[in-house]
Design an enzyme around this catalytic site. Structure first.
Site, PDB file in Angstrom:
ATOM      1  N   GLU A  53     -13.485  -3.220  23.749  1.00 23.56           N
ATOM      2  CA  GLU A  53     -14.544  -4.218  23.564  1.00 23.56           C
ATOM      3  C   GLU A  53     -15.925  -3.570  23.511  1.00 23.56           C
ATOM      4  OE1 GLU A  53     -14.548  -7.286  22.778  1.00 23.56           O
ATOM      5  OE2 GLU A  53     -12.590  -8.079  23.300  1.00 23.56           O
ATOM      6  N   ASP A  71     -21.361 -11.830  21.973  1.00 22.21           N
ATOM      7  CA  ASP A  71     -20.567 -11.225  23.041  1.00 22.21           C
ATOM      8  C   ASP A  71     -21.452 -10.233  23.784  1.00 22.21           C
ATOM      9  OD1 ASP A  71     -18.327 -12.612  22.099  1.00 22.21           O
ATOM     10  OD2 ASP A  71     -17.742 -10.962  20.784  1.00 22.21           O
TER      11      ASP A  71
END
Length: 148
Positions: A53, A71
């Site tokens: 990520e 995000d």
């Protein structure tokens, strides 16, 4: 006066520096924060997800143009559901925190919010990177030689 401005700038720039964790350092923090094994998610799975990520970077930010969300942080927690960035339409803020809290070098709030995410029915599957890179794979290398 000029010296104070320079000092203020130096202090400000030092406070916004990203922390990129070394993998064993992060593994120790996640273990001590009781994230390892939380809701059945192993430390190896958390480590794999965080690497894919954010590459262990606390200041990672990625905008999603499809739903106008962003995000944030080491776990890339989304502003549509989990935090408030003040700009995502119809944001839920289920973690009850500003998204900026997910960008701190101290990842305590990011860990608490990640725990909140996995309490939902999707669990760790909420992270697409986990599904693509970690699910059903041998992840033992993520903590090998870390002493955790």
């Amino acid at each position: 006066m000029k010296a104070l401005l320079v000092l203020g700038f130096l202090l400000l720039s030092a406070s916004v520096q990203a922390k990129v964790f070394k993998h064993c350092e992060l593994a120790r923090i996640l273990r001590s924060s009781a994230l390892a094994g939380y809701r059945g998610v192993s430390l190896e799975n958390w480590m794999c997800m965080a690497q894919h990520e954010s590459n262990f970077d606390t200041e990672a930010i990625n905008y999603n143009s499809t739903d106008q969300s962003t995000d944030y942080g080491i776990f890339q927690i989304n502003s549509r559901y989990w935090c408030n960035d003040g700009k995502t339409p119809r944001a839920v803020n289920a973690c009850g925190i500003p998204c900026s809290a997910l960008l701190q070098d101290d990842i305590t709030q990011a860990i608490q919010c990640a725990k909140r995410v996995v309490r939902d029915p999707q669990g760790i599957r909420a992270w697409v990177a986990w599904q693509r890179h970690c699910q059903n794979r041998d992840l033992s290398g993520y903590i090998r030689n870390c002493g955790v």
